[in-house]
Design an enzyme around this catalytic site. Structure first.
Site, PDB file in Angstrom:
ATOM      1  N   GLU A 174       3.840 -10.957  14.569  1.00 56.64           N
ATOM      2  CA  GLU A 174       3.113 -11.599  15.659  1.00 56.64           C
ATOM      3  C   GLU A 174       3.358 -13.112  15.656  1.00 56.64           C
ATOM      4  OE1 GLU A 174      -0.890 -10.370  15.537  1.00 56.64           O
ATOM      5  OE2 GLU A 174      -1.312 -11.059  17.580  1.00 56.64           O
TER       6      GLU A 174
ATOM      7  N   ARG B  45       0.816  -1.221   0.000  1.00 53.75           N
ATOM      8  CA  ARG B  45       0.000   0.000   0.000  1.00 53.75           C
ATOM      9  C   ARG B  45       0.846   1.265   0.000  1.00 53.75           C
ATOM     10  NH1 ARG B  45      -3.436  -3.640   2.686  1.00 53.75           N
ATOM     11  NH2 ARG B  45      -2.435  -3.167   4.664  1.00 53.75           N
TER      12      ARG B  45
HETATM   13  P1  AMP Z   1       3.577  -3.240  11.581  1.00 55.01           P
HETATM   14  O1  AMP Z   1       4.847  -3.844  11.045  1.00 55.01           O
HETATM   15  O2  AMP Z   1       2.994  -4.034  12.719  1.00 55.01           O
HETATM   16  O3  AMP Z   1       3.714  -1.773  11.906  1.00 55.01           O
HETATM   17  O4  AMP Z   1       2.480  -3.398  10.434  1.00 55.01           O
HETATM   18  C1  AMP Z   1       2.460  -2.506   9.379  1.00 55.01           C
HETATM   19  C2  AMP Z   1       2.055  -3.155   8.081  1.00 55.01           C
HETATM   20  O5  AMP Z   1       0.965  -4.058   8.232  1.00 55.01           O
HETATM   21  C3  AMP Z   1       1.587  -2.057   7.135  1.00 55.01           C
HETATM   22  O6  AMP Z   1       2.122  -2.335   5.840  1.00 55.01           O
HETATM   23  C4  AMP Z   1       0.074  -2.154   7.152  1.00 55.01           C
HETATM   24  O7  AMP Z   1      -0.445  -2.000   5.860  1.00 55.01           O
HETATM   25  C5  AMP Z   1      -0.259  -3.527   7.718  1.00 55.01           C
HETATM   26  N1  AMP Z   1      -1.201  -3.455   8.865  1.00 55.01           N
HETATM   27  C6  AMP Z   1      -0.930  -3.791  10.152  1.00 55.01           C
HETATM   28  N2  AMP Z   1      -1.995  -3.622  10.948  1.00 55.01           N
HETATM   29  C7  AMP Z   1      -2.988  -3.152  10.156  1.00 55.01           C
HETATM   30  C8  AMP Z   1      -4.350  -2.750  10.391  1.00 55.01           C
HETATM   31  N3  AMP Z   1      -4.914  -2.810  11.609  1.00 55.01           N
HETATM   32  N4  AMP Z   1      -5.060  -2.286   9.345  1.00 55.01           N
HETATM   33  C9  AMP Z   1      -4.506  -2.224   8.106  1.00 55.01           C
HETATM   34  N5  AMP Z   1      -3.248  -2.581   7.817  1.00 55.01           N
HETATM   35  C10 AMP Z   1      -2.482  -3.059   8.825  1.00 55.01           C
END
Ligand code: AMP
Length: 176
Positions: free
Chosen positions: A98, A61
């Protein structure tokens, strides 16, 4: 930039892709021509005059708004991708998710020490993905690193994982 208006256009999908996740769907924001224009204008206003030479977008995205900003700031666009997608030699950085590990990749000739880089993704959750992307960019000894998200899930405190010299902005903040 009217971020309240942008916030109203983000769709929340409970329990997607797995139970317990509140998925923030930005497609409903992207399809609104006025909102997309306003967000693009606002981001360019925030980053113009900073000498940004490359926008680094995170798969997938980050590939939607990243190139829009690159075009308007007259910067280049560099993709950070998942395994097996980039054809030339890459650097990689793994990170914990996770469940299990994941990794991100960048072409070895994507950046150089004269670059001022803005990394962009749609959303900051735990921060694992973007911290790994920042670590990839650091391998090039670039002049300065900025980070931007459309959405930040503040309760997850992903921001705390970044070194203090990295300037992080997000347009819309949720408590989850
Ligand atoms: P993180 O590495 O946990 O910060 O996750 C970020 C990535 O996961 C980004 O590329 C987001 O597009 C996707 N992502 C994680 N959580 C969500 C959420 N609640 N809604 C949409 N996209 C998410």
């Amino acid at each position: 930039m009217n971020t309240k208006k942008l916030e109203k256009l983000v769709r929340n999908i409970p329990d997607f892709p797995i139970p317990g996740i509140q998925f923030k769907d930005v497609t409903t924001l992207f399809k609104d021509a006025d909102a997309l224009q306003e967000m693009s204008d606002g981001l360019c206003e925030m980053y113009k005059g900073k000498g940004i030479t490359k926008i680094v977008g995170i798969e997938s995205r980050g590939f939607i708004v990243g190139p829009m900003i690159a075009h308007r700031l007259h910067a280049g666009f560099v993709p950070v991708r998942k395994f097996g997608k980039l054809p030339a030699p890459t650097f990689s950085e793994s990170f914990n998710k996770e469940y299990g590990e994941d990794a991100v990749y960048i072409h070895q000739d994507a950046l150089n020490e004269n670059d001022v880089v803005l990394l962009h993704d749609d959303l900051l959750a735990t921060g694992g993905t973007m911290v790994a992307a920042v670590n990839l960019v650091k391998k090039f000894n670039v002049k300065k690193i900025y980070v931007n998200f459309i959405i930040e899930l503040e309760d997850l405190k992903g921001r705390d994982l970044f070194p203090s010299e990295i300037e992080i902005t997000s347009l819309i903040k949720y408590d989850i």
